[in-house]
Design a protein around this motif. Structure first.
Motif, PDB file in Angstrom:
ATOM      1  N   LEU A 290      -3.676  15.248  28.135  1.00 52.30           N
ATOM      2  CA  LEU A 290      -4.309  15.911  26.851  1.00 52.30           C
ATOM      3  C   LEU A 290      -4.050  17.419  26.746  1.00 52.30           C
ATOM      4  CD1 LEU A 290      -7.850  14.080  27.435  1.00 52.30           C
ATOM      5  CD2 LEU A 290      -6.073  13.493  25.726  1.00 52.30           C
ATOM      6  N   ALA A 291      -3.876  18.034  27.793  1.00 54.19           N
ATOM      7  CA  ALA A 291      -3.654  19.509  27.577  1.00 54.19           C
ATOM      8  C   ALA A 291      -2.209  19.714  26.834  1.00 54.19           C
ATOM      9  CB  ALA A 291      -3.588  20.018  28.785  1.00 54.19           C
TER      10      ALA A 291
ATOM     11  N   GLU B  50       7.265  18.088  23.936  1.00 54.06           N
ATOM     12  CA  GLU B  50       6.499  18.322  25.394  1.00 54.06           C
ATOM     13  C   GLU B  50       5.176  17.291  25.400  1.00 54.06           C
ATOM     14  OE1 GLU B  50       6.123  22.510  25.572  1.00 54.06           O
ATOM     15  OE2 GLU B  50       8.064  22.796  26.096  1.00 54.06           O
ATOM     16  N   PHE B  51       4.801  16.823  24.574  1.00 52.30           N
ATOM     17  CA  PHE B  51       3.605  15.897  24.583  1.00 52.30           C
ATOM     18  C   PHE B  51       3.847  14.823  25.397  1.00 52.30           C
ATOM     19  CE2 PHE B  51       2.815  16.908  19.682  1.00 52.30           C
ATOM     20  CZ  PHE B  51       2.574  18.238  19.819  1.00 52.30           C
TER      21      PHE B  51
ATOM     22  N   ARG C  90      -4.886  17.473  17.187  1.00 52.32           N
ATOM     23  CA  ARG C  90      -4.005  17.546  18.254  1.00 52.32           C
ATOM     24  C   ARG C  90      -3.861  16.164  19.052  1.00 52.32           C
ATOM     25  NH1 ARG C  90      -1.051  22.328  18.513  1.00 52.32           N
ATOM     26  NH2 ARG C  90      -2.281  24.101  17.798  1.00 52.32           N
ATOM     27  N   ILE C  91      -4.795  15.459  18.904  1.00 48.39           N
ATOM     28  CA  ILE C  91      -5.017  14.330  19.417  1.00 48.39           C
ATOM     29  C   ILE C  91      -5.420  13.066  18.761  1.00 48.39           C
ATOM     30  CG2 ILE C  91      -6.237  13.137  21.683  1.00 48.39           C
ATOM     31  CD1 ILE C  91      -6.426  15.826  22.612  1.00 48.39           C
TER      32      ILE C  91
END
Length: 106
Positions: free
Chosen positions: A30-31, A40-41, A94-95
């Motif tokens: 998650l970070a 980079e996800f 973001r998520i």
């Protein structure tokens, strides 16, 4: 200075019993949503036995993330995120959380 991973494990022991490794990997994945580059996800998929604590682990991990940075897909008929201009243009999100398939309304 304390190790961040150790802090996550200690936090998870107060909230998730027996899923410390899943909790650590979930939070670290998650970070990556806060990375500057989409390459980079790291996506997160929780798998395991029935009644193994997957949902509780997910809820506990997501509780650490600012709610305005999350969007939840609540039905199978929700527009796919890849086609949603509103989701792509919202700089706060973001998520994207997908619910359990069998629990999504159809």
């Amino acid at each position: 200075m304390r190790d961040v991973c150790q802090d996550i494990i200690e936090y998870s022991r107060h909230h998730v019993v027996g899923n410390e490794m899943q909790m650590l990997s979930t939070i670290l994945c998650l970070a990556t949503a806060y990375s500057g580059r989409a390459t980079e996800f790291v996506p997160v998929f929780l798998v395991g036995e029935l009644a193994g604590g997957k949902t509780h682990c997910q809820i506990t991990a997501h509780a650490l993330i600012n709610p305005k940075h999350q969007h939840e897909i609540t039905s199978a008929s929700d527009k796919a995120p890849i086609y949603s201009d509103a989701l792509r243009e919202d700089s706060d999100i973001r998520i994207i959380k997908f619910g359990e398939y069998q629990k999504l309304s159809k």
